[in-house]
Scaffold this motif. Sequence first.
Motif, mmCIF file in Angstrom:
data_model
loop_
_atom_site.group_PDB
_atom_site.id
_atom_site.type_symbol
_atom_site.label_atom_id
_atom_site.label_comp_id
_atom_site.label_asym_id
_atom_site.label_seq_id
_atom_site.Cartn_x
_atom_site.Cartn_y
_atom_site.Cartn_z
ATOM 1 N N ALA A 177 0.776 -1.122 -0.062
ATOM 2 C CA ALA A 177 -0.143 -0.087 -0.233
ATOM 3 C C ALA A 177 0.856 1.287 0.008
ATOM 4 O O ALA A 177 0.573 2.287 -0.679
ATOM 5 C CB ALA A 177 -1.054 -0.217 1.098
ATOM 6 N N ALA A 178 2.065 1.245 0.747
ATOM 7 C CA ALA A 178 2.709 2.481 0.790
ATOM 8 C C ALA A 178 3.585 2.423 -0.652
ATOM 9 O O ALA A 178 3.416 3.683 -1.018
ATOM 10 C CB ALA A 178 3.903 2.472 2.040
ATOM 11 N N SER A 179 4.146 1.418 -1.264
ATOM 12 C CA SER A 179 4.585 1.710 -2.307
ATOM 13 C C SER A 179 3.687 2.094 -3.644
ATOM 14 O O SER A 179 3.876 3.145 -4.422
ATOM 15 C CB SER A 179 5.265 0.477 -3.123
ATOM 16 N N LEU A 180 2.591 1.463 -3.620
ATOM 17 C CA LEU A 180 1.336 1.888 -4.623
ATOM 18 C C LEU A 180 0.871 3.346 -4.329
ATOM 19 O O LEU A 180 0.641 4.278 -5.366
ATOM 20 C CB LEU A 180 0.077 1.006 -4.145
ATOM 21 N N HIS A 181 0.828 3.979 -2.899
ATOM 22 C CA HIS A 181 0.533 5.326 -2.756
ATOM 23 C C HIS A 181 1.643 6.157 -3.414
ATOM 24 O O HIS A 181 1.319 7.118 -4.215
ATOM 25 C CB HIS A 181 0.480 5.404 -1.255
ATOM 26 N N ASP A 182 2.909 5.845 -3.133
ATOM 27 C CA ASP A 182 3.897 6.697 -3.908
ATOM 28 C C ASP A 182 3.880 6.666 -5.293
ATOM 29 O O ASP A 182 3.995 7.615 -5.971
ATOM 30 C CB ASP A 182 5.098 6.396 -3.258
#
Length: 144
Positions: free
Chosen positions: A109-114
Motif C-alpha cells: 500500500a505504501a509503495s502503491l501510494h507513492d
Amino acid sequence: MTRRSILGAGLLFVAACKHPTAARHPGAADPDGAALAEARLTEQRLIAWYDDAIAVTAGQGVVAIAAARATHVAHLSALGGTAPATPMPTPTPVTTLGPSIQSLLESSAASLHDAAVGAVTGANAALLASICAAHTVSARVSAA
C-alpha cells in the motif's frame, strides 16, 4: 454567454486535451511503465502468498483465502498481468508462510501510494490509487 457556460466549455476543452508527449510520440513507452511493472510484481508476490496459505489451510478457511486471492488476481489483470491457475490444497502442509499478509499488504500500500502520487497519467494514478486503497483496507481487516 454565462460564466457557467464558459466554465463548462473550458472543462470540456481540458478533458479533450491529450498529454503532449503522447500526441507527439504515439508509440512511446508508458511513462508509468516502471511503476506498473512493480505493481504487477507486488500482486504476483501476494498471489504466491495466498497460494501458500491455501496449501496449509483446510476446510472453510480455504474459501476466504481463495476470495482474497481472487481480488489480487483482479488487480493483476487490471495492471495488464496474468496469474497462474488457482491452486488446490495439498495434504502435506507447507511449514511456513513467511512474512504476515498484513505486513505485505501494508508495504505494498505504501509503495502503491507513492506510485499513484508520482504517476504521469491520470488513468494510471487512479488505478494505482484504487489498488492502494484495497490493500490498505485488506491490511486493516487482516489485523482485526
